[in-house]
Design a protein around this motif. Structure first.
Motif, PDB file in Angstrom:
ATOM      1  N   GLY A 175      49.599  40.600  42.216  1.00 47.78           N
ATOM      2  CA  GLY A 175      49.704  41.737  41.304  1.00 47.78           C
ATOM      3  C   GLY A 175      48.348  42.345  41.050  1.00 47.78           C
ATOM      4  O   GLY A 175      47.359  41.621  40.866  1.00 47.78           O
ATOM      5  N   LEU A 176      48.296  43.675  41.037  1.00 47.16           N
ATOM      6  CA  LEU A 176      47.028  44.387  40.868  1.00 47.16           C
ATOM      7  C   LEU A 176      47.058  45.295  39.646  1.00 47.16           C
ATOM      8  O   LEU A 176      48.125  45.630  39.117  1.00 47.16           O
ATOM      9  CB  LEU A 176      46.740  45.251  42.104  1.00 47.16           C
TER      10      LEU A 176
ATOM     11  N   VAL B  21      41.864  45.389  40.534  1.00 45.16           N
ATOM     12  CA  VAL B  21      41.581  44.070  39.985  1.00 45.16           C
ATOM     13  C   VAL B  21      42.810  43.201  40.180  1.00 45.16           C
ATOM     14  O   VAL B  21      43.937  43.642  39.900  1.00 45.16           O
ATOM     15  CB  VAL B  21      41.244  44.154  38.479  1.00 45.16           C
ATOM     16  N   ILE B  22      42.646  41.987  40.682  1.00 47.03           N
ATOM     17  CA  ILE B  22      43.779  41.067  40.840  1.00 47.03           C
ATOM     18  C   ILE B  22      44.102  40.458  39.475  1.00 47.03           C
ATOM     19  O   ILE B  22      43.241  39.866  38.829  1.00 47.03           O
ATOM     20  CB  ILE B  22      43.455  39.956  41.853  1.00 47.03           C
ATOM     21  N   ILE B  23      45.360  40.624  39.028  1.00 44.83           N
ATOM     22  CA  ILE B  23      45.752  40.117  37.708  1.00 44.83           C
ATOM     23  C   ILE B  23      46.760  38.974  37.794  1.00 44.83           C
ATOM     24  O   ILE B  23      46.985  38.272  36.812  1.00 44.83           O
ATOM     25  CB  ILE B  23      46.331  41.244  36.835  1.00 44.83           C
ATOM     26  N   SER B  24      47.389  38.783  38.969  1.00 46.09           N
ATOM     27  CA  SER B  24      48.342  37.670  39.112  1.00 46.09           C
ATOM     28  C   SER B  24      48.495  37.297  40.577  1.00 46.09           C
ATOM     29  O   SER B  24      48.398  38.155  41.461  1.00 46.09           O
ATOM     30  CB  SER B  24      49.709  38.042  38.516  1.00 46.09           C
TER      31      SER B  24
ATOM     32  N   GLY C   4      39.427  38.880  37.627  1.00 49.90           N
ATOM     33  CA  GLY C   4      38.951  40.052  36.934  1.00 49.90           C
ATOM     34  C   GLY C   4      37.919  40.848  37.711  1.00 49.90           C
ATOM     35  O   GLY C   4      37.526  41.924  37.287  1.00 49.90           O
ATOM     36  N   GLU C   5      37.487  40.327  38.856  1.00 47.39           N
ATOM     37  CA  GLU C   5      36.466  41.032  39.638  1.00 47.39           C
ATOM     38  C   GLU C   5      37.068  42.204  40.404  1.00 47.39           C
ATOM     39  O   GLU C   5      38.174  42.118  40.942  1.00 47.39           O
ATOM     40  CB  GLU C   5      35.826  40.063  40.636  1.00 47.39           C
ATOM     41  N   GLU C   6      36.353  43.313  40.439  1.00 44.82           N
ATOM     42  CA  GLU C   6      36.829  44.478  41.170  1.00 44.82           C
ATOM     43  C   GLU C   6      36.673  44.263  42.668  1.00 44.82           C
ATOM     44  O   GLU C   6      35.656  43.760  43.142  1.00 44.82           O
ATOM     45  CB  GLU C   6      36.031  45.733  40.765  1.00 44.82           C
TER      46      GLU C   6
END
Length: 300
Positions: free
Chosen positions: A61-62, A49-52, A1-3
């Motif tokens: 996935g971003l 943000v990295i989501i996967s 969740g970190e930018e």
């Protein structure tokens, strides 16, 4: 969740590939860009943000910051709307929106919107209450309207039945000819069909040897289906019963036609350079980089 900060490497019709320091570029899909996607170009620095992470294939996935929250809020809102929405079926003829709304508000509570017609079957009304409480009350004790079936009662149905009703409506609008379309003229078929009612689409199914005619109104399709043949330029084309397989084939042909149309529009759009003009600057370079193995910097 970190930018984190990434660099856009290429833009495609479905999103953008971004260098975030991994072995492979990460995908920022268009669905993860929020309701107002920015215009992206190769070389642009963006916050993501990295989501996967798919370790086996090295895929990442971003999402743009805030996009997932917006997506979640949208899903919750859609769920809330669905929970306070009901559908009437088997309504008597001549019952307009205002009469449905007045009856529902009299018995259960405030109504936000009533819809009849359009893609809905003629005997169905789509009713959205201002609260789930009112919707639940209407489902617990369905009202009746004079002139309905079974002694004047209009049957209240949950909206989960609506897809069935829409599919039934789509089948009613579809006329099927036992002819592949080989040697036939689309305009001639349209003209021959429109003596029964307005026609929206004519599609040829060479694989299954059928021709599909999509009417605008059910009355036109019903009148045509009462015939055994459709006369087109002196040739009698047999009319066959519409099945679910026919509808699936017709819908597949329409999707293909829409994809071809969209592809032609994109080719004609030229190099706008941004995300919405995916064939512009950035998309082609990225393809050359991926397929040709050229040095990215030397191709600029």
């Amino acid at each position: 969740g970190e930018e984190i900060e990434g660099t856009v490497q290429g833009v495609t019709r479905f999103g953008a590939f971004v260098d975030v320091g991994g072995e492979r570029d990460a995908l920022l899909h268009e669905s993860q860009m929020g309701s107002r996607p920015p215009r992206l170009e190769a070389g642009a620095k963006i916050k993501v943000v990295i989501i996967s992470v798919e370790e086996k294939h090295g895929k990442i996935g971003l999402a743009l910051p805030g996009a997932q929250k917006e997506l979640q809020e949208k899903e919750e809102e859609e769920k809330a709307v669905k929970e306070r929405t009901v559908c009437f079926s088997k309504l008597p003829p001549g019952l307009d929106d205002e009469k449905v709304k007045a009856k529902m508000e009299e018995l259960f509570g405030s109504v936000e919107h009533v819809q009849k017609g359009g893609r809905l079957p003629e005997d169905v009304a789509y009713v959205r209450f201002t609260s789930k409480e009112f919707a639940d009350k209407s489902l617990a004790s369905p009202p009746s309207f004079p002139g309905g079936e079974d002694g004047g009662a209009a049957v209240l149905a949950e909206c989960k039945r609506l897809p069935e009703q829409l599919r039934s409506r789509a089948m009613q609008l579809l006329l099927v000819l036992d002819a592949s379309g080989k040697g036939l003229d689309r305009n001639a078929i349209r003209n021959a069909s429109e003596k029964f009612g307005s026609v929206k689409f004519v599609e040829f199914d060479g694989r299954n040897g059928k021709t599909y005619i999509n009417f605008v109104r059910g009355s036109g399709a019903r009148a045509a289906k009462e015939q055994k043949h459709l006369s087109v330029d002196g040739e009698e084309l047999p009319i066959v019963a519409t099945t679910d397989d026919h509808l699936k084939s017709f819908e597949s042909l329409r999707r293909s036609a829409m994809q071809r149309s969209g592809s032609r529009k994109r080719r004609g759009g030229g190099g706008g350079g941004g995300f919405r003009g995916s064939r512009g600057r950035g998309g082609g370079r990225y393809k050359r980089r991926r397929e040709g193995g050229k040095n990215w910097n030397s191709s600029r």
